[in-house]
Design an enzyme around this catalytic site. Structure first.
Site, PDB file in Angstrom:
ATOM      1  N   CYS A  88      11.444  -0.509  -3.270  1.00 62.77           N
ATOM      2  CA  CYS A  88      10.108   0.055  -3.415  1.00 62.77           C
ATOM      3  C   CYS A  88       9.270  -0.880  -4.285  1.00 62.77           C
ATOM      4  O   CYS A  88       9.760  -1.383  -5.309  1.00 62.77           O
ATOM      5  CB  CYS A  88      10.200   1.442  -4.051  1.00 62.77           C
ATOM      6  N   LEU A  89       8.025  -1.090  -3.881  1.00 63.22           N
ATOM      7  CA  LEU A  89       7.141  -1.963  -4.652  1.00 63.22           C
ATOM      8  C   LEU A  89       6.924  -1.450  -6.070  1.00 63.22           C
ATOM      9  O   LEU A  89       6.621  -2.240  -6.968  1.00 63.22           O
ATOM     10  CB  LEU A  89       5.796  -2.116  -3.939  1.00 63.22           C
ATOM     11  N   GLY A 133       5.459  -1.213   3.602  1.00 65.45           N
ATOM     12  CA  GLY A 133       4.679   0.011   3.507  1.00 65.45           C
ATOM     13  C   GLY A 133       4.157   0.169   2.093  1.00 65.45           C
ATOM     14  O   GLY A 133       4.690  -0.436   1.153  1.00 65.45           O
ATOM     15  N   GLN A 184       0.575   4.387  -5.172  1.00 70.71           N
ATOM     16  CA  GLN A 184       1.152   3.147  -5.697  1.00 70.71           C
ATOM     17  C   GLN A 184       0.089   2.171  -6.194  1.00 70.71           C
ATOM     18  O   GLN A 184       0.426   1.176  -6.828  1.00 70.71           O
ATOM     19  CB  GLN A 184       2.029   2.476  -4.640  1.00 70.71           C
ATOM     20  N   HIS A 196       6.090   9.418  -0.987  1.00 71.26           N
ATOM     21  CA  HIS A 196       5.210   9.011  -2.097  1.00 71.26           C
ATOM     22  C   HIS A 196       4.016   9.952  -2.241  1.00 71.26           C
ATOM     23  O   HIS A 196       3.568  10.228  -3.354  1.00 71.26           O
ATOM     24  CB  HIS A 196       4.668   7.591  -1.880  1.00 71.26           C
ATOM     25  N   HIS A 251       9.691   7.184   3.734  1.00 70.02           N
ATOM     26  CA  HIS A 251       9.570   6.667   2.363  1.00 70.02           C
ATOM     27  C   HIS A 251       8.119   6.795   1.884  1.00 70.02           C
ATOM     28  O   HIS A 251       7.870   7.279   0.772  1.00 70.02           O
ATOM     29  CB  HIS A 251      10.040   5.207   2.328  1.00 70.02           C
ATOM     30  N   GLU A 252       7.163   6.384   2.718  1.00 72.25           N
ATOM     31  CA  GLU A 252       5.752   6.417   2.312  1.00 72.25           C
ATOM     32  C   GLU A 252       5.214   7.849   2.236  1.00 72.25           C
ATOM     33  O   GLU A 252       4.458   8.178   1.322  1.00 72.25           O
ATOM     34  CB  GLU A 252       4.890   5.550   3.227  1.00 72.25           C
TER      35      GLU A 252
END
Length: 161
Positions: A90-91, A46, A51, A136, A132-133
């Site tokens: 997380c990226l 995701g 991000q 963000h 999670h997304e």
């Protein structure tokens, strides 16, 4: 389509609530396509617009399963039930992993790239990825929800299971 640079913590853009998407144009389509390419290139499941430095309420999730890619514009989680603790990364936090408690089942209301509203129910890993997304998009980072951080050695054990 392009692979975009991922914004890394402690960049403060990650902790801002994003703007509601009001224009469903080619720019949005390109953003969604670039998010997908960037996520795949980075081996993620995701990614959210902040991000990649874009403060818009747009995110995608793709678990590489039969469901395909879920595009979420202006998403809202309308209902949650149950609870589950699992490991997340997380990226924007490369190499950092932790156990996070999240709802096991969720109801989501969001728009697709054409601006049409849809609703869906998700559970398990898909529900976790969506939460999670969506977090963000409101400037909430998974590190604010970590119960216990996991070492890279422990992570290797998790991935082998």
């Amino acid at each position: 389509m392009s692979i975009l640079d991922i914004v890394k913590h402690p960049d403060n853009r990650l902790e801002k609530e994003c703007e509601t998407v009001t224009e469903f144009t080619e720019d949005l389509y390109l953003l969604l396509d670039n998010l997908y390419e960037t996520m795949i290139h980075s081996d993620g499941v995701g990614i959210a617009a902040p991000q990649v430095g874009v403060c818009k309420k747009a995110a995608i999730v793709d678990l590489d399963d039969d469901e395909g890619t879920l595009e979420m514009i202006n998403p809202v989680i309308t209902h949650t039930t149950g609870s589950d603790i699992d490991v997340e990364g997380c990226l924007s936090f490369p190499g950092l992993y932790g156990e996070v408690e999240r709802a096991d089942k969720i109801n989501l209301k969001a728009q697709n790239r054409q601006g049409e509203w849809y609703e869906l129910e998700a559970e398990g890993y898909m529900a976790r990825a969506i939460q999670h997304e969506v977090d963000h998009l409101y400037g909430v980072l998974f590190t604010s929800k970590v119960i216990r951080y996991i070492s890279e050695e422990e992570m290797e054990g998790w991935e082998e299971e």
